[in-house]
Design an enzyme around this catalytic site. Sequence first.
Site, PDB file in Angstrom:
ATOM      1  N   PRO A  69      71.498  54.724  20.575  1.00  0.00           N
ATOM      2  CA  PRO A  69      72.947  54.962  20.516  1.00  0.00           C
ATOM      3  C   PRO A  69      73.412  56.046  21.479  1.00  0.00           C
ATOM      4  O   PRO A  69      74.602  56.162  21.763  1.00  0.00           O
ATOM      5  CB  PRO A  69      73.185  55.399  19.061  1.00  0.00           C
ATOM      6  CG  PRO A  69      71.999  54.921  18.306  1.00  0.00           C
ATOM      7  CD  PRO A  69      70.856  54.963  19.274  1.00  0.00           C
ATOM      8  N   GLU A 123      63.107  58.624  13.828  1.00  0.00           N
ATOM      9  CA  GLU A 123      64.297  59.351  14.306  1.00  0.00           C
ATOM     10  C   GLU A 123      64.369  59.378  15.835  1.00  0.00           C
ATOM     11  O   GLU A 123      65.201  60.072  16.411  1.00  0.00           O
ATOM     12  CB  GLU A 123      64.331  60.773  13.763  1.00  0.00           C
ATOM     13  CG  GLU A 123      64.145  60.910  12.256  1.00  0.00           C
ATOM     14  CD  GLU A 123      64.891  59.845  11.469  1.00  0.00           C
ATOM     15  OE1 GLU A 123      66.106  59.680  11.682  1.00  0.00           O
ATOM     16  OE2 GLU A 123      64.251  59.160  10.644  1.00  0.00           O
ATOM     17  N   ARG A 172      69.598  34.309  29.558  1.00  0.00           N
ATOM     18  CA  ARG A 172      70.491  33.174  29.781  1.00  0.00           C
ATOM     19  C   ARG A 172      71.128  33.195  31.162  1.00  0.00           C
ATOM     20  O   ARG A 172      71.670  32.183  31.600  1.00  0.00           O
ATOM     21  CB  ARG A 172      71.551  33.103  28.670  1.00  0.00           C
ATOM     22  CG  ARG A 172      72.472  34.278  28.614  1.00  0.00           C
ATOM     23  CD  ARG A 172      73.332  34.260  27.367  1.00  0.00           C
ATOM     24  NE  ARG A 172      74.304  33.175  27.368  1.00  0.00           N
ATOM     25  CZ  ARG A 172      75.403  33.137  28.125  1.00  0.00           C
ATOM     26  NH1 ARG A 172      75.666  34.140  28.952  1.00  0.00           N
ATOM     27  NH2 ARG A 172      76.225  32.133  28.075  1.00  0.00           N
ATOM     28  N   ASP A 197      81.762  31.807  30.749  1.00  0.00           N
ATOM     29  CA  ASP A 197      81.639  32.719  29.619  1.00  0.00           C
ATOM     30  C   ASP A 197      82.845  33.611  29.415  1.00  0.00           C
ATOM     31  O   ASP A 197      83.535  33.946  30.360  1.00  0.00           O
ATOM     32  CB  ASP A 197      80.455  33.669  29.834  1.00  0.00           C
ATOM     33  CG  ASP A 197      79.134  32.969  29.670  1.00  0.00           C
ATOM     34  OD1 ASP A 197      79.130  31.889  29.074  1.00  0.00           O
ATOM     35  OD2 ASP A 197      78.141  33.514  30.140  1.00  0.00           O
TER      36      ASP A 197
HETATM   37  N1  4GX Z   1      71.767  50.534  20.700  1.00  0.00           N
HETATM   38  N2  4GX Z   1      68.718  52.354  17.631  1.00  0.00           N
HETATM   39  C1  4GX Z   1      66.891  53.652  18.670  1.00  0.00           C
HETATM   40  C2  4GX Z   1      65.645  55.330  17.390  1.00  0.00           C
HETATM   41  C3  4GX Z   1      66.371  56.575  17.778  1.00  0.00           C
HETATM   42  C4  4GX Z   1      66.927  57.427  16.825  1.00  0.00           C
HETATM   43  C5  4GX Z   1      67.583  58.568  17.233  1.00  0.00           C
HETATM   44  C6  4GX Z   1      67.096  58.007  19.476  1.00  0.00           C
HETATM   45  C7  4GX Z   1      67.652  58.870  18.545  1.00  0.00           C
HETATM   46  C8  4GX Z   1      70.452  51.341  19.126  1.00  0.00           C
HETATM   47  C9  4GX Z   1      71.786  51.012  19.482  1.00  0.00           C
HETATM   48  C10 4GX Z   1      70.021  51.911  17.853  1.00  0.00           C
HETATM   49  C11 4GX Z   1      68.372  52.905  16.337  1.00  0.00           C
HETATM   50  C12 4GX Z   1      67.616  52.288  18.575  1.00  0.00           C
HETATM   51  C13 4GX Z   1      67.653  54.234  16.475  1.00  0.00           C
HETATM   52  N3  4GX Z   1      66.466  56.898  19.104  1.00  0.00           N
HETATM   53  N4  4GX Z   1      69.710  51.027  20.174  1.00  0.00           N
HETATM   54  N5  4GX Z   1      66.490  54.114  17.348  1.00  0.00           N
HETATM   55  N6  4GX Z   1      72.874  51.169  18.720  1.00  0.00           N
HETATM   56  O1  4GX Z   1      70.834  52.002  16.960  1.00  0.00           O
HETATM   57  O2  4GX Z   1      70.499  50.548  21.138  1.00  0.00           O
END
Ligand code: 4GX
Length: 253
Positions: free
Chosen positions: A89, A116, A154, A169
């Site tokens: 995120p 985490e 795709r 698209d």
């Molecule tokens: N878009 N996640 C990464 C582990 C994490 C936790 C804390 C860094 C800090 C996500 C998203 C996503 C969940 C992948 C937590 N990494 N990935 N993961 N939204 O939510 O790509």
Amino acid sequence: MRVDVITLFPEFVDGCARVGVVGRAQERGLISVTSWNPREFATDNYHTVDGRPYGGGPGMLMLIGPLRDTIAAAKAAAEAPAKVIYLSPQGARLTQRKVQELSVLPRLVLLCGRYEGVDERLLDHEVDEELSIGDYVLSGGELAAAVLIDAIGRLQEGALNDAQSAAQDSFSEGLLDCPHYTRPEQHELGTLPAVLISGDHAAIKRWRLKQSLGRTWLRRPDLLARMQLDKSARALLEEFRLEYFAAQDKNTG
Ligand code: 4GX
């Protein structure tokens, strides 16, 4: 394109890449997805891949060691240089433009975090780009990696049938898709827009563009604001607006 995915759940990623358009693209040799499990690169008897955060706090982080060795092994499995992407995120938001940009690269390595997250030093030294699929929190990066693989897969030349052509698209022109209808022509849920059975292909094309413009205006004004509409598109949108307001007046008296 070759995609290597670093994940504690390889069977999940492999399963995603085996179905649908991406699955067929793999069968056609247009893309290959290979999963790597960092647990197999752990060096202790317990196959430990996580550790507690310095400074305290809840949860666990993925250790540098196994991840670094897994990335090295994945990179060494082919010649072409790979771009390493971490899904989280905290990354830049994934867009269709970014998908198009990545889709022409020879290789990607996708790093899926669990717990985490990952020790920041690994991200600093081994990751080229951090991407987010949206502002919500998943329990791991696997679904985000699957989203990226699907969107890229795709777009590989030959992955879609003519009927599915990526040129049509949503977002390909920066606009949302128009509404679509199929049989039956008469249904208790409603009738068809008459133009679609008129046989007038120019009129149908015009109607579809007008609906795309109108929907983008109604639902995603943020997209429209960043676009440069030409004169005919502006006129079509104005037509849509007038019809939309007229229909509203009728309904509200
Ligand atoms: N878009 N996640 C990464 C582990 C994490 C936790 C804390 C860094 C800090 C996500 C998203 C996503 C969940 C992948 C937590 N990494 N990935 N993961 N939204 O939510 O790509």
